[in-house]
Design an enzyme around this catalytic site. Structure first.
Site, short mmCIF file in Angstrom:
data_model
loop_
_atom_site.label_atom_id
_atom_site.label_comp_id
_atom_site.label_asym_id
_atom_site.label_seq_id
_atom_site.Cartn_x
_atom_site.Cartn_y
_atom_site.Cartn_z
N ARG A 70 11.01 18.62 73.01
CA ARG A 70 9.63 19.16 72.56
C ARG A 70 8.68 18.81 73.69
O ARG A 70 7.42 18.66 73.51
CB ARG A 70 9.15 18.31 71.37
CG ARG A 70 10.03 18.50 69.90
CD ARG A 70 9.49 19.91 69.49
NE ARG A 70 9.78 19.70 68.02
CZ ARG A 70 9.80 20.72 67.23
NH1 ARG A 70 9.68 22.08 67.74
NH2 ARG A 70 10.00 20.44 65.83
N THR A 71 9.35 18.59 74.84
CA THR A 71 8.56 18.25 75.96
C THR A 71 7.70 19.70 76.33
O THR A 71 8.21 20.09 77.33
CB THR A 71 9.39 17.88 77.18
OG1 THR A 71 10.48 17.22 76.76
CG2 THR A 71 8.45 16.61 77.84
N GLN A 72 6.63 19.62 75.90
CA GLN A 72 5.74 21.02 76.04
C GLN A 72 5.15 20.70 77.55
O GLN A 72 4.79 19.55 77.82
CB GLN A 72 4.66 21.14 75.22
CG GLN A 72 5.05 21.77 73.97
CD GLN A 72 4.11 22.26 72.95
OE1 GLN A 72 2.91 22.49 73.87
NE2 GLN A 72 4.16 22.46 72.03
N GLU A 92 9.35 26.99 73.98
CA GLU A 92 10.15 26.12 74.67
C GLU A 92 11.50 26.43 75.22
O GLU A 92 12.16 25.97 76.01
CB GLU A 92 10.43 24.97 73.91
CG GLU A 92 9.13 24.10 73.42
CD GLU A 92 8.34 23.77 74.86
OE1 GLU A 92 9.13 23.02 75.87
OE2 GLU A 92 6.94 24.06 74.82
#
Lengths: 251, 241, 288
Positions: C62-64, B121
């Site tokens: 956490r935005t995958q 990320e």
């Protein structure tokens, strides 16, 4: 506390005046109370064998093993205090799994041996712990081929072609020295090692089981218990050879 | 947002790139252009996107320059530690000291992948690991954006790669010889430079084989002249101080 | 009452607009809350308003999004076991980037796991399964894990990760031979831990393209040949209508007779006899 040289055996943190660490030497004694464990480097692998002394007729046969897989490509045969052997094996499994998850590849033989030697050694440095009363034979395969190491309570680690640890190791060594290391095939070596185990076994001792393990081309490079048929054949031959010897002695 | 030429003041430095690595019969070649841009501005026209990790393994970097430089630095440190444990314990026979900093290519790729995956990320990093080792020979591993790891005969990445996939798929040959492989790769990067504004400058090559590694630099006058372009006029070909 | 405006800003994450970000809004809130001064954390001298970010971790996103992905996996039970099929493609967005990826994995002797979705996440799941298999190997008791146990394990892994708001971006199909109950096993887990067992399953786009065909044609006690035919007809539908699928497949078979097998890659017979290919506007003259 009387006389020179006494009182130096209470802890690994104190040397005796002549430079010994008695606790470590006592640990070696503990190893010699366990059954015999032997190993041999072959042309196509490594074979190990253990004389597992059976304490009671009520024990379930085939349980309480002394030969353990550490990972697919490594295994240990141990002798001495059995719980100590198990602790060492557990640690080896951890090291192997750790290496695999970190480097994505199977742990090389020398790295595993080295790390295990360090682990052993740690237990000879502190007042609060007891050195392991166990020795193990480490049989592994890596990209350089097959290897065998012996680990001792002191933290010593030797790369060996043939080895014997535990009860009657001196007698076993003379037998094993006769083998052709690196030339004999694993499947033949199984018979040799079984023969040595039966020959060296002291009849005063209680009953025993002969455990056999190998890592070789026949086991596809994985550490395995020797298959039942092969092991049974080897043990039958060993028993026959023993009887022959006895007959000769009688005559 | 419309990009203007001066936006580079606020746009991160990024290796809009063409990188390529390919295994030949007895080794591997890594290739890259030398342009680093921030927006439309060429921030560095002589950058080196091929980084040495250890004696026998190199890495091609694409994506954010900051990210990939740091990943390379981390990997290098871990590989050095590993090499010391692996090669330095005195238990190995028949090993000479000049192999002390040789590490399995797969291990280097795996360590890089771990960093890429565990920080997916946060990172903008596409990498290619290539090298030669005694056990598995020449190897190329692609580690694209999400942190997966794929072994392939050749791997290409960066903004320019989109323009040359067809060419590479169409003209790749197994078991090339070294010179043939280097020529093929130089041509591929030339083609990418010809169409991708984010790729340019010289073509850098690193060749790794059993006996070590060599660096090369191919100047634009030696690039393939692509459709719609003119032969480069270059009066000075030696480096200017 | 003024509704709290939930923030979707990637820099502050899920939560409530912090005080000071929007003075007009703060003013409005103040007027509203002055009427209810007894609410302790809103009163004068309060440190802020409710916020749903873990104070120990700080700001995180956490935005995958998936990067390298595999598409559908299809599987059907038949009378002696289970067949599973998928293509060998891993896409990078819509680039068909890696064309020879094996998307099924043999776990122990009796289980095959196939995946849809992010390749790197499946690599991670693979290492978990390898570790599981290694402990099994070391146990040395000739008693491997059953497919059902592996299925339940994977369900826990997937659900646990979604509870951390950090899901593994995969759908998994687990097929195998349950040597304890002496029957085939087939189940499926999604990226948020949703799971079910069924006689036939399909993940990804295949759930829309292949499942209807399975529902129509699957029956109890099919032979291997029948099951393979059904699977291949479903693959045909998928390869014609799913842009991320390629005509290069692998088929896995698992039966009571021992280790599961994963076939070499093969292509299926596609049909290009559709009239409109040749004459696209035959039934609509004048159309484009």
């Amino acid at each position: 506390m009387s006389g020179i040289g006494t009182g130096y055996d209470l802890s690994t943190t104190t040397y005796s005046p002549d430079g010994k660490v008695f606790q470590v030497e006592y640990a070696c004694k503990a190893v010699e109370n366990g059954g015999l464990a032997i190993g041999c480097k072959c042309k196509d692998g490594v074979v190990v064998a253990v004389e597992k002394l059976v304490q009671s007729k009520m024990l379930v046969p085939g349980t309480n093993k002394r030969i353990h897989a550490v990972s697919k490509h490594a295994g240990m045969a141990g002798t001495g205090l059995v719980p100590d052997v198990r602790t060492v094996v557990d640690r080896a499994r951890e090291e192997a799994a750790n290496y695999l998850s970190f480097y994505g590849d199977a742990i090389p033989a020398n790295v595993l041996a080295d790390r295990m030697a360090h682990y052993y050694h740690l237990f000879t440095l502190y007042w609060s712990v007891r050195p392991f009363g166990a020795s193990v034979i480490l049989a592994t395969k890596d990209s350089n081929g097959y290897h065998m190491y012996v680990l001792e309570p002191s933290g010593e680690c030797h790369k060996m072609n043939g080895c014997a640890i535990g009860k009657n190791k001196a007698a076993a060594k003379t037998e094993i020295e006769k083998l052709k290391f690196g030339e004999v095939l694993a499947k033949d070596c199984v018979k040799e090692l079984a023969r040595v185990i039966y020959k060296i076994h002291d009849e005063k001792d209680k009953d025993f089981e002969c455990e056999l393990g190998w890592i070789c081309e026949d086991s596809k490079g994985e550490f395995r218990r020797v298959p039942k048929e092969v092991a049974d054949e080897a043990i039958a031959l060993a028993k026959a050879a023993l009887e022959e010897d006895d007959d000769m002695d009688d005559a | 947002m419309e990009e203007t030429p001066v936006d580079f003041l606020s746009i991160p430095v990024s290796t809009g790139t063409t990188i390529l690595a390919c295994a030949y019969r007895t080794g591997v070649v890594l290739a890259a252009d030398s342009r680093t841009s921030t927006g439309a501005y060429v921030a560095n026209r002589a950058s080196d996107k091929i980084t040495q990790i250890c004696d026998n393994v190199w890495m091609c970097r694409s994506g954010s320059a900051a990210d990939t430089q740091n990943v390379a630095a981390y990997v290098k440190r871990m590989v050095e530690e590993h090499a010391m444990e692996r090669n330095g314990t005195g238990f190995r026979e028949n090993e000479s000291n000049d192999r002390a900093m040789m590490v399995d290519v797969r291990v280097v790729a795996k360590l890089t992948q771990k960093i890429a995956y565990e920080n997916k990320e946060k990172l903008q990093a596409g990498m290619i690991i290539a090298g030669w080792d005694r056990v598995r020979g020449p190897q190329v591993y692609g580690i694209p954006l999400g942190g997966s790891m794929l072994e392939a005969p050749f791997s290409v990445s960066g903004s320019g790669s989109a323009y040359i996939y067809g060419y590479l798929d169409n003209t790749y040959k197994e078991n090339m010889e070294r010179e043939e492989c280097e020529k093929w790769m130089t041509e591929a990067i030339s083609l990418a430079i010809a169409r991708d504004a984010s790729s340019g400058g010289v073509i850098r090559l690193v060749t790794i084989h059993e006996n070590g590694c060599e660096k090369q630099c191919v100047l634009p006058k030696d690039h393939k002249v692509c459709d719609g372009e003119l032969e480069q006029v270059a009066t000075t070909t030696t480096a200017m101080v | 009452m003024i509704p709290s405006r939930t923030s979707h800003s990637s820099s502050i994450g899920p939560g409530v607009v912090p005080r000071g970000a929007d003075p007009a809004y703060d003013e409005e809130v103040k007027r509203e809350y002055d009427l209810r001064k007894n609410i302790p954390h809103l009163g004068k001298g309060s440190k802020g308003r409710p916020f749903s970010i873990d104070p120990n971790v700080g700001v995180m996103t956490r935005t995958q999004t998936p990067y390298v992905t595999g598409t559908s996996v299809l599987a059907v039970k038949y009378k002696d076991g289970v067949l599973m099929a998928c293509d060998t493609l891993a896409c990078y967005g819509s680039t068909k980037r890696y064309k020879s990826i094996q998307r099924m994995k043999l776990v122990g002797k009796y289980t095959v796991v196939g995946f849809t979705g992010e390749l790197s996440d499946f690599d991670y799941i693979s290492t978990l399964l390898d570790e599981l298999e290694m402990t099994d190997f070391c146990q040395d008791d000739e008693c491997p894990r059953t497919p059902k146990e592996i299925y339940n394990y994977l369900v826990r892994v997937m659900y646990n990760r979604r509870n951390k708001f950090d899901p593994l971006w995969n759908s998994l199909v687990i097929s195998g031979w349950d040597y304890v109950e002496k029957k085939p096993f087939l189940g499926c887990v999604g990226m948020i831990g949703q799971h079910y067992v069924d006689d036939h399953v399909a993940t990804g786009f295949g759930n829309h393209l292949a499942r209807p065909l399975f529902r129509e044609s699957w029956k109890e006690e099919m032979t291997e040949q029948e099951a393979e035919k059904l699977l291949k007809s479903a693959l045909l539908s998928c390869v014609m209508r799913d842009k991320q699928m390629m005509n290069k497949f692998q088929l896995s078979k698992i039966t009571a007779d021992g280790p599961g097998e994963i076939s070499e890659p093969f292509a299926i017979d596609t049909r290009w006899g559709y009239e409109n290919y040749v004459n696209p506007t035959k039934y609509a003259p004048g159309a484009w």
